[in-house]
Design an enzyme around this catalytic site. Structure first.
Site, PDB file in Angstrom:
ATOM      1  CG  ASP A 123       9.216  24.725  39.558  1.00 32.07           C
ATOM      2  OD1 ASP A 123      10.070  24.949  38.629  1.00 32.07           O
ATOM      3  OD2 ASP A 123       8.332  23.832  39.524  1.00 32.07           O
ATOM      4  CG  HIS A 148      30.024  38.811  30.104  1.00 31.07           C
ATOM      5  ND1 HIS A 148      28.774  38.551  30.633  1.00 31.07           N
ATOM      6  CD2 HIS A 148      30.654  37.913  29.468  1.00 31.07           C
ATOM      7  CE1 HIS A 148      28.705  37.093  30.502  1.00 31.07           C
ATOM      8  NE2 HIS A 148      29.782  36.783  30.004  1.00 31.07           N
ATOM      9  CE  LYS A 184      20.533  34.100  29.806  1.00 32.08           C
ATOM     10  NZ  LYS A 184      21.844  34.341  30.236  1.00 32.08           N
ATOM     11  CD  GLU A 198      24.809  35.208  32.348  1.00 34.44           C
ATOM     12  OE1 GLU A 198      24.013  34.589  32.150  1.00 34.44           O
ATOM     13  OE2 GLU A 198      24.950  36.411  31.863  1.00 34.44           O
TER      14      GLU A 198
HETATM   15  C1  MEV Z   1      23.153  37.834  29.115  1.00 32.89           C
HETATM   16  O1  MEV Z   1      23.282  36.634  30.012  1.00 32.89           O
HETATM   17  C2  MEV Z   1      21.930  38.688  29.247  1.00 32.89           C
HETATM   18  C3  MEV Z   1      21.911  39.871  28.392  1.00 32.89           C
HETATM   19  O2  MEV Z   1      22.152  39.372  27.142  1.00 32.89           O
HETATM   20  C4  MEV Z   1      20.433  40.525  28.460  1.00 32.89           C
HETATM   21  C5  MEV Z   1      20.203  41.528  27.441  1.00 32.89           C
HETATM   22  O3  MEV Z   1      20.703  41.611  26.155  1.00 32.89           O
HETATM   23  O4  MEV Z   1      19.323  42.690  27.570  1.00 32.89           O
HETATM   24  C6  MEV Z   1      22.980  40.930  28.486  1.00 32.89           C
END
Ligand code: MEV
Length: 430
Positions: A286, A383, A270, A75
């Site tokens: 792992d 991003h 995430k 990513e």
């Molecule tokens: C993207 O991989 C992760 C985010 O969505 C985490 C978040 O929203 O805190 C940017």
């Protein structure tokens, strides 16, 4: 089939241009046959290698020691965000970490049809025998300071008829410990079954304990590390668009939203796992085990919630993460995979406890970076900047075209269509 045979088989049966398929697969083979063979033997039916970028996030000050953290991830914005957060906190005291526990868990799940009190009495008698039965397996682990911590009989019949378990806890030191734990559990299971058959107080039915399975648990709520950052709110100037005080408040609000709203908590966590998994993968651990354990921990109080916490007290902003991490720095891929070995060397050859702390910090930094963007510029700005190269590569941009478009998008908002338009304009100008 030979490796060549497998490649031809997959190419002929599952792809339209088999020659091209074979060429793509072979393109990723390593030139050094020995090294290639090493990778071939990690799994069954290897046809080629699957590359991921390995990046370095520098400037991580952790307990007053400076680290550069290797991260394996596809990513685009993850390494950039980690590095940015590391630099931000480097001048504000850095990250502080504490290992809260290192206890691993495994269970023998079995069916016993009979009197629970009798089973409990039987278990007390045979417990030393269960432990003695695995002495040869435990010997080496004990030399390193680890071993079996406890075996507990648990009656689960209120949830499932006749279901009991041995709930076992272990200390596995610098090993992740999966093989050690599973071998011990299978040993316990075998002794349990055998001993039951010879236990005079049991009826025939009670003697017939049925072992269903023996396996470690990836839920390890007592193998947890805490990572935190803190600074006076006045030093929290993170973006020109917002004062330090407003930013601190927004950070806390964003975390509090993740605490109460599971839809947000999952994405919030995430983002934490973006940092965690990348280091876990680079160090040959792992990541599926880590993911499963982390999300289970996030739901430990009955509702899925944020793994990080934030507060403002007496003018001090505090931001912290608590996460279970079962990691190893010996065994598994750690001595086999040359890049894993190198990643561990870059991290100054940490022991498992130190690696827990580094990995937790990567997760906290990632979460800080994500929330900072979310509550200031929005996530897409950073991003898309990082994603720009992916779009330009898809469009087939040359190196000089990439350079001029990267320059252009320093001052313009990058979206997929904006990049396509700018690229086409640049080509047409020539
Ligand atoms: C993207 O991989 C992760 C985010 O969505 C985490 C978040 O929203 O805190 C940017």
């Amino acid at each position: 089939m030979t490796k060549e045979g497998k490649i031809n088989w997959i190419a002929q049966n599952y792809t339209t241009n088999s020659e091209e398929t074979v060429a793509i697969l072979k393109q990723y083979w390593h030139d050094n046959p020995e090294l290639q063979n090493l990778h071939d033997e990690f799994i069954e039916n290897t046809v080629t290698n699957f590359y991921l970028p390995l990046g370095i996030a520098p400037n991580f000050l952790i307990n007053n020691k400076l680290y550069a953290i290797p991260m394996a991830i596809e990513e685009s914005s993850v390494v950039a965000a980690a590095s940015k957060a590391a630099k931000f906190w480097q001048t504000r005291g850095g990250f502080k970490t504490t290992v809260l526990g290192t206890e691993k868990v495994g269970q023998v799940h079995f069916i016993y049809q009979g009197d629970a009190d009798k089973l409990s009495h039987f278990f007390k008698l045979v417990k030393p025998k269960l432990i003695a039965g695995v002495a040869p397996i435990v010997k080496n682990m004990e030399k390193r300071g680890g071993g079996i911590k406890n075996i507990e009989l648990r009656d689960k019949t209120s949830q499932l008829d006749d279901y009991f378990q041995l709930h076992c806890t272990f200390e596995t030191m610098d090993a992740m410990g999966a093989n050690f734990i599973n071998s011990c559990l299978e040993g316990f299971a075998q002794s349990l079954k055998e001993e039951a058959q010879g236990y005079a107080a049991f009826t025939d039915k009670e003697k017939d304990i049925e072992i269903v399975m023996s396996i470690l648990s990836n839920y390890i709520p007592n193998c947890v590390v805490k990572a935190e950052v803190s600074c006076p709110v006045s030093e929290l100037k993170a973006h020109q668009s917002i004062t330090a005080e407003e930013f601190a408040k927004k950070m806390v609000r964003a975390v509090n939203i993740a605490k109460v709203e599971p839809y947000r908590a999952v994405t919030h966590n995430k983002g934490i796992m973006n940092g965690i998994d990348a280091v876990v993968l680079a160090t040959g651990n792992d990541f599926r085990a880590i993911e499963a354990g982390a999300h289970a921990y996030a739901a430990k109080d009955g509702k899925y919630t944020s793994l990080t916490h934030a507060s403002i007290e007496n003018g001090v902003f505090k931001f912290w993460l608590e996460i279970p991490l079962a990691l190893g720095t010996v065994g598994g891929l750690t001595t086999l995979h040359p890049l894993v070995k190198l990643a561990l060397e870059i991290l100054q050859n940490p022991n498992a406890k130190e690696l827990m702390q580094i990995v937790a910090v990567a997760g906290l930094a990632q979460n800080f970076g994500a929330i900072r963007s979310l509550v200031t510029t929005g996530i897409q700005q950073g991003h898309m900047k990082m994603h720009l190269f992916n779009i330009l590569n898809q469009l087939g941009a040359t190196e000089s075209e990439k350079l001029s478009l990267v320059d252009y998008f320093k001052k313009h908002t990058a979206s997929h269509s904006a990049v396509v338009v700018a690229f086409e304009e640049l080509r047409n100008k020539k």
